[in-house]
Design a protein around this motif. Structure first.
Motif, PDB file in Angstrom:
ATOM      1  N   PRO A 146       0.854  -1.216  -0.051  1.00  0.00           N
ATOM      2  CA  PRO A 146       0.048   0.039   0.114  1.00  0.00           C
ATOM      3  C   PRO A 146       0.817   1.078   0.045  1.00  0.00           C
ATOM      4  N   PRO A 147       0.364   2.518  -0.709  1.00  0.00           N
ATOM      5  CA  PRO A 147       1.206   3.456  -1.019  1.00  0.00           C
ATOM      6  C   PRO A 147       1.574   4.264   0.466  1.00  0.00           C
ATOM      7  N   ASN A 148       2.710   4.546   0.441  1.00  0.00           N
ATOM      8  CA  ASN A 148       3.205   5.652   1.588  1.00  0.00           C
ATOM      9  C   ASN A 148       3.937   6.732   0.992  1.00  0.00           C
ATOM     10  N   PRO A 149       3.161   7.799   0.353  1.00  0.00           N
ATOM     11  CA  PRO A 149       3.847   8.830  -0.402  1.00  0.00           C
ATOM     12  C   PRO A 149       4.498   9.961   0.553  1.00  0.00           C
ATOM     13  N   ARG A 150       4.109   9.925   1.804  1.00  0.00           N
ATOM     14  CA  ARG A 150       4.580  10.940   2.651  1.00  0.00           C
ATOM     15  C   ARG A 150       5.764  10.394   3.191  1.00  0.00           C
ATOM     16  N   SER A 151       6.048   8.968   3.299  1.00  0.00           N
ATOM     17  CA  SER A 151       7.292   8.455   3.734  1.00  0.00           C
ATOM     18  C   SER A 151       8.390   8.532   2.566  1.00  0.00           C
ATOM     19  N   LEU A 152       7.744   8.310   1.359  1.00  0.00           N
ATOM     20  CA  LEU A 152       8.927   8.344   0.203  1.00  0.00           C
ATOM     21  C   LEU A 152       9.217   9.893   0.097  1.00  0.00           C
ATOM     22  N   ALA A 153       8.332  11.079   0.193  1.00  0.00           N
ATOM     23  CA  ALA A 153       8.913  12.306   0.182  1.00  0.00           C
ATOM     24  C   ALA A 153       9.797  12.575   1.254  1.00  0.00           C
ATOM     25  N   PHE A 154       9.735  12.144   2.532  1.00  0.00           N
ATOM     26  CA  PHE A 154      10.275  12.429   3.451  1.00  0.00           C
ATOM     27  C   PHE A 154      11.956  11.800   3.267  1.00  0.00           C
ATOM     28  N   HIS A 155      11.818  10.591   2.795  1.00  0.00           N
ATOM     29  CA  HIS A 155      13.295  10.085   2.438  1.00  0.00           C
ATOM     30  C   HIS A 155      13.767  10.543   1.266  1.00  0.00           C
ATOM     31  N   SER A 156      13.206  10.971   0.388  1.00  0.00           N
ATOM     32  CA  SER A 156      13.819  11.884  -0.839  1.00  0.00           C
ATOM     33  C   SER A 156      14.515  13.298  -0.027  1.00  0.00           C
ATOM     34  N   ARG A 157      13.779  13.849   0.608  1.00  0.00           N
ATOM     35  CA  ARG A 157      14.403  14.878   1.344  1.00  0.00           C
ATOM     36  C   ARG A 157      15.688  14.948   2.061  1.00  0.00           C
ATOM     37  N   LEU A 158      15.939  13.581   2.458  1.00  0.00           N
ATOM     38  CA  LEU A 158      17.157  13.125   3.444  1.00  0.00           C
ATOM     39  C   LEU A 158      18.192  12.682   2.296  1.00  0.00           C
ATOM     40  N   GLY A 159      17.701  12.384   0.882  1.00  0.00           N
ATOM     41  CA  GLY A 159      18.857  12.151   0.059  1.00  0.00           C
ATOM     42  C   GLY A 159      18.787  10.789  -0.367  1.00  0.00           C
ATOM     43  N   PHE A 160      17.763  10.025  -0.099  1.00  0.00           N
ATOM     44  CA  PHE A 160      17.491   8.502  -0.467  1.00  0.00           C
ATOM     45  C   PHE A 160      17.114   8.594  -2.022  1.00  0.00           C
ATOM     46  N   THR A 161      17.692   7.614  -2.544  1.00  0.00           N
ATOM     47  CA  THR A 161      17.083   7.303  -3.860  1.00  0.00           C
ATOM     48  C   THR A 161      16.687   6.061  -4.140  1.00  0.00           C
ATOM     49  N   THR A 162      15.924   5.680  -5.105  1.00  0.00           N
ATOM     50  CA  THR A 162      15.449   4.230  -5.434  1.00  0.00           C
ATOM     51  C   THR A 162      16.560   3.408  -6.031  1.00  0.00           C
ATOM     52  N   ILE A 163      16.731   2.291  -5.673  1.00  0.00           N
ATOM     53  CA  ILE A 163      18.032   1.523  -6.310  1.00  0.00           C
ATOM     54  C   ILE A 163      17.209   0.127  -6.480  1.00  0.00           C
ATOM     55  N   GLY A 164      15.882  -0.019  -6.141  1.00  0.00           N
ATOM     56  CA  GLY A 164      15.046  -1.335  -6.526  1.00  0.00           C
ATOM     57  C   GLY A 164      13.915  -1.300  -6.154  1.00  0.00           C
ATOM     58  N   GLU A 165      12.995  -2.463  -6.631  1.00  0.00           N
ATOM     59  CA  GLU A 165      11.705  -2.337  -6.110  1.00  0.00           C
ATOM     60  C   GLU A 165      11.410  -3.956  -5.790  1.00  0.00           C
ATOM     61  N   GLN A 166      10.768  -4.247  -4.901  1.00  0.00           N
ATOM     62  CA  GLN A 166      10.552  -5.752  -4.518  1.00  0.00           C
ATOM     63  C   GLN A 166       9.045  -6.058  -4.063  1.00  0.00           C
ATOM     64  N   SER A 167       8.607  -6.961  -4.493  1.00  0.00           N
ATOM     65  CA  SER A 167       7.140  -7.445  -3.906  1.00  0.00           C
ATOM     66  C   SER A 167       7.417  -8.605  -2.872  1.00  0.00           C
TER      67      SER A 167
END
Length: 182
Positions: A146-167
């Motif tokens: 389930p989506p967690n856009p607030r957390s994704l935005a928070f992590h992006s502000r801290l300098g995190f980038t997506t390096i993969g995706e997993q189910s």
């Protein structure tokens, strides 16, 4: 690896609130368990034994409290170093790609304390622990379903980038696998 040895307290001010960061102790476990399970599905539900086992094997586990009420846990973070005895699918994904990291398994801030800067305080402790361990990266994952856009935005502000995706969990959860340099 913990930058906050048991008994040592770091104090600071965020949003006009004085806070302290200290090692997560046995007396904190009931409050941490409640915070953790209130945050589902952003984190996995735990029982008391599973939480105690996580903390016992973690490389980094701290809580943040208000200096006005040091007995009340406002947030926590639990992280693992490489080669830990930990069966998490996401941890194993990162461990297969690197031996030079600190993995954030879970970070939770109490609903009443959100948007007050405490998540950033907790991540500050993570990055400090990673620096002390001379780790190259901090890893974590955030739900995209389930989506967690607030957390994704928070992590992006801290300098995190997506390096993969997993189910995971029988295709009931999809996560973005994130990395940030130390």
């Amino acid at each position: 690896m913990s930058p906050v040895p048991l008994g040592v307290v770091l104090v600071g001010i965020v949003e006009d609130m004085m806070y302290s960061v200290r090692a997560l102790g046995a007396l904190d476990l009931p409050q941490v368990l409640t915070l953790n399970n209130e945050a589902v599905p952003a984190v996995n539900e735990l029982d008391a034994d599973a939480l105690a086992a996580l903390v016992a094997s973690a490389a980094h586990s701290v809580v943040v409290t208000s200096t006005a009420d040091p007995a009340t846990v406002l947030g926590f973070v639990i992280g693992f170093a490489p080669r830990a005895e930990y069966a998490s699918e996401n941890y194993r994904w990162f461990g297969a790609r690197s031996n030079d990291f600190l993995y954030v398994d879970r970070i939770v801030v109490a609903p009443t304390a959100r948007s007050g800067g405490l998540g950033q305080v907790l991540y500050g402790s993570v990055f400090e622990a990673a620096r002390k361990a001379q780790a190259a990266e901090v890893f974590c994952e955030v739900n995209t379903f389930p989506p967690n856009p607030r957390s994704l935005a928070f992590h992006s502000r801290l300098g995190f980038t997506t390096i993969g995706e997993q189910s995971t969990k029988g295709d009931t959860v999809v996560v973005a696998l994130l990395a940030a340099p130390v």
